[in-house]
Structures are given as C-alpha cells and as structure tokens.
Design a protein around this motif. Structure first.
Motif, PDB file in Angstrom:
ATOM      1  N   TYR A 165      -4.500  16.798  -8.490  1.00  0.00           N
ATOM      2  CA  TYR A 165      -5.904  16.394  -8.633  1.00  0.00           C
ATOM      3  C   TYR A 165      -6.200  15.044  -7.985  1.00  0.00           C
ATOM      4  O   TYR A 165      -7.318  14.554  -8.061  1.00  0.00           O
ATOM      5  N   THR A 166      -5.205  14.421  -7.375  1.00  0.00           N
ATOM      6  CA  THR A 166      -5.377  13.119  -6.737  1.00  0.00           C
ATOM      7  C   THR A 166      -5.774  13.322  -5.288  1.00  0.00           C
ATOM      8  O   THR A 166      -5.069  13.973  -4.528  1.00  0.00           O
ATOM      9  N   ARG A 167      -6.925  12.758  -4.910  1.00  0.00           N
ATOM     10  CA  ARG A 167      -7.395  12.891  -3.536  1.00  0.00           C
ATOM     11  C   ARG A 167      -6.950  11.707  -2.693  1.00  0.00           C
ATOM     12  O   ARG A 167      -6.559  11.868  -1.540  1.00  0.00           O
ATOM     13  N   ASN A 168      -7.011  10.486  -3.247  1.00  0.00           N
ATOM     14  CA  ASN A 168      -6.691   9.302  -2.460  1.00  0.00           C
ATOM     15  C   ASN A 168      -6.236   8.178  -3.378  1.00  0.00           C
ATOM     16  O   ASN A 168      -6.756   8.021  -4.474  1.00  0.00           O
ATOM     17  N   VAL A 169      -5.275   7.376  -2.902  1.00  0.00           N
ATOM     18  CA  VAL A 169      -4.785   6.207  -3.626  1.00  0.00           C
ATOM     19  C   VAL A 169      -4.831   5.036  -2.657  1.00  0.00           C
ATOM     20  O   VAL A 169      -4.203   5.079  -1.600  1.00  0.00           O
TER      21      VAL A 169
ATOM     22  N   GLN B  64       0.840  -1.207   0.000  1.00  0.00           N
ATOM     23  CA  GLN B  64       0.000   0.000   0.000  1.00  0.00           C
ATOM     24  C   GLN B  64       0.873   1.254   0.000  1.00  0.00           C
ATOM     25  O   GLN B  64       0.659   2.173  -0.784  1.00  0.00           O
ATOM     26  N   ILE B  65       1.866   1.280   0.850  1.00  0.00           N
ATOM     27  CA  ILE B  65       2.771   2.428   0.932  1.00  0.00           C
ATOM     28  C   ILE B  65       3.588   2.561  -0.342  1.00  0.00           C
ATOM     29  O   ILE B  65       3.749   3.660  -0.885  1.00  0.00           O
ATOM     30  N   ASP B  66       4.110   1.436  -0.840  1.00  0.00           N
ATOM     31  CA  ASP B  66       4.931   1.468  -2.048  1.00  0.00           C
ATOM     32  C   ASP B  66       4.146   1.953  -3.252  1.00  0.00           C
ATOM     33  O   ASP B  66       4.667   2.706  -4.081  1.00  0.00           O
ATOM     34  N   VAL B  67       2.877   1.538  -3.379  1.00  0.00           N
ATOM     35  CA  VAL B  67       2.061   1.950  -4.516  1.00  0.00           C
ATOM     36  C   VAL B  67       1.747   3.444  -4.439  1.00  0.00           C
ATOM     37  O   VAL B  67       1.777   4.141  -5.461  1.00  0.00           O
ATOM     38  N   LYS B  68       1.458   3.954  -3.252  1.00  0.00           N
ATOM     39  CA  LYS B  68       1.219   5.398  -3.097  1.00  0.00           C
ATOM     40  C   LYS B  68       2.445   6.194  -3.526  1.00  0.00           C
ATOM     41  O   LYS B  68       2.340   7.200  -4.229  1.00  0.00           O
ATOM     42  N   ASP B  69       3.612   5.751  -3.105  1.00  0.00           N
ATOM     43  CA  ASP B  69       4.852   6.428  -3.477  1.00  0.00           C
ATOM     44  C   ASP B  69       5.097   6.344  -4.977  1.00  0.00           C
ATOM     45  O   ASP B  69       5.512   7.322  -5.598  1.00  0.00           O
ATOM     46  N   ALA B  70       4.845   5.173  -5.553  1.00  0.00           N
ATOM     47  CA  ALA B  70       5.050   4.990  -6.992  1.00  0.00           C
ATOM     48  C   ALA B  70       4.107   5.891  -7.783  1.00  0.00           C
ATOM     49  O   ALA B  70       4.515   6.514  -8.770  1.00  0.00           O
ATOM     50  N   TRP B  71       2.837   5.981  -7.362  1.00  0.00           N
ATOM     51  CA  TRP B  71       1.877   6.857  -8.039  1.00  0.00           C
ATOM     52  C   TRP B  71       2.370   8.307  -8.001  1.00  0.00           C
ATOM     53  O   TRP B  71       2.381   9.002  -9.009  1.00  0.00           O
ATOM     54  N   SER B  72       2.800   8.735  -6.846  1.00  0.00           N
ATOM     55  CA  SER B  72       3.271  10.103  -6.670  1.00  0.00           C
ATOM     56  C   SER B  72       4.488  10.388  -7.544  1.00  0.00           C
ATOM     57  O   SER B  72       4.569  11.429  -8.200  1.00  0.00           O
ATOM     58  N   ASN B  73       5.434   9.457  -7.588  1.00  0.00           N
ATOM     59  CA  ASN B  73       6.648   9.647  -8.372  1.00  0.00           C
ATOM     60  C   ASN B  73       6.383   9.610  -9.868  1.00  0.00           C
ATOM     61  O   ASN B  73       6.948  10.404 -10.625  1.00  0.00           O
ATOM     62  N   LEU B  74       5.543   8.695 -10.313  1.00  0.00           N
ATOM     63  CA  LEU B  74       5.322   8.489 -11.740  1.00  0.00           C
ATOM     64  C   LEU B  74       4.397   9.529 -12.361  1.00  0.00           C
ATOM     65  O   LEU B  74       4.580   9.909 -13.514  1.00  0.00           O
ATOM     66  N   MET B  75       3.410   9.985 -11.632  1.00  0.00           N
ATOM     67  CA  MET B  75       2.402  10.870 -12.210  1.00  0.00           C
ATOM     68  C   MET B  75       2.801  12.344 -12.198  1.00  0.00           C
ATOM     69  O   MET B  75       2.273  13.119 -12.970  1.00  0.00           O
TER      70      MET B  75
ATOM     71  N   LYS C  73       1.360  -1.157 -15.877  1.00  0.00           N
ATOM     72  CA  LYS C  73       2.708  -1.565 -16.270  1.00  0.00           C
ATOM     73  C   LYS C  73       3.764  -0.681 -15.621  1.00  0.00           C
ATOM     74  O   LYS C  73       4.774  -1.178 -15.095  1.00  0.00           O
ATOM     75  N   MET C  74       3.552   0.633 -15.620  1.00  0.00           N
ATOM     76  CA  MET C  74       4.525   1.566 -15.040  1.00  0.00           C
ATOM     77  C   MET C  74       4.695   1.356 -13.537  1.00  0.00           C
ATOM     78  O   MET C  74       5.825   1.348 -13.028  1.00  0.00           O
ATOM     79  N   ILE C  75       3.586   1.168 -12.835  1.00  0.00           N
ATOM     80  CA  ILE C  75       3.668   0.977 -11.381  1.00  0.00           C
ATOM     81  C   ILE C  75       4.350  -0.336 -11.049  1.00  0.00           C
ATOM     82  O   ILE C  75       5.210  -0.402 -10.172  1.00  0.00           O
ATOM     83  N   ASN C  76       3.999  -1.410 -11.762  1.00  0.00           N
ATOM     84  CA  ASN C  76       4.628  -2.706 -11.504  1.00  0.00           C
ATOM     85  C   ASN C  76       6.123  -2.677 -11.830  1.00  0.00           C
ATOM     86  O   ASN C  76       6.924  -3.312 -11.134  1.00  0.00           O
TER      87      ASN C  76
END
Length: 98
Positions: A48-52, A30-41, A81-84
C-alpha cells in the motif's frame, strides 16, 4: 581540495571521506530510509506504499489506503524510533502520512 588519506585507510574510511567531501549524505540518507521502511514494514504495508521521501528530518510516506494511514498515524513515534534504530543514528524526526 580533499585531505589525502594514508595508505593504511580502509575502504570504508575512504568512502566516508568521499561522501563527506562531496556532501552526498542527504542522498545516502534518502536511500537508507527507503530501505529501512521496506524492511521494517513488511509486504503488507509495502503493498500500500506508493512513495517514501525524506526531506530534512521529515519522512513523507504516501499510502494508497486511508485505513492503513489512520492505523499507522497512531504509531508515528514508534515508526521514528524503529527507523532510527535500524539506521543506528537519528535521521528521522517526524513522519507525515499522506
């Protein structure tokens, strides 16, 4: 009881054993995916992202912009693909944009 590690174990090995024994991997994902979303996007999408949230293999992303939600919905497979690739393992199998 957890298996005793020998004195030659690295800190990383010990931490992985603790995560495995205590079943902490879903929380770490959960933590890793939030960080990945933040870094990649980047800042534009993050503003515009409220919650992941990661539940199972599904990534739920709550957005405040319907236009951005529509735009991102066309690239769901690319987002997966990018997150994985960022996490170096298959964690996300589906994306739901809200």
């Amino acid at each position: 009881m957890a298996k005793r590690l020998n004195n030659q174990s690295t800190v990383g090995d010990v931490l992985q054993q603790i995560i495995k024994v205590n079943k902490l991997q879903p929380g770490m994902d959960q933590i890793d995916v939030k960080d990945a979303w933040s870094n990649l996007m980047g800042n534009g999408v993050n503003s515009y992202t409220r919650n992941v949230i990661l539940k199972g293999g599904t990534l739920y992303v709550e957005l405040t912009s319907s236009v951005l939600r529509e735009e991102l919905s066309h690239g769901k497979s690319k987002i997966i693909k990018m997150i994985n690739e960022e996490l170096r393992r298959d964690v996300v199998t589906a994306v739901v944009l809200r």
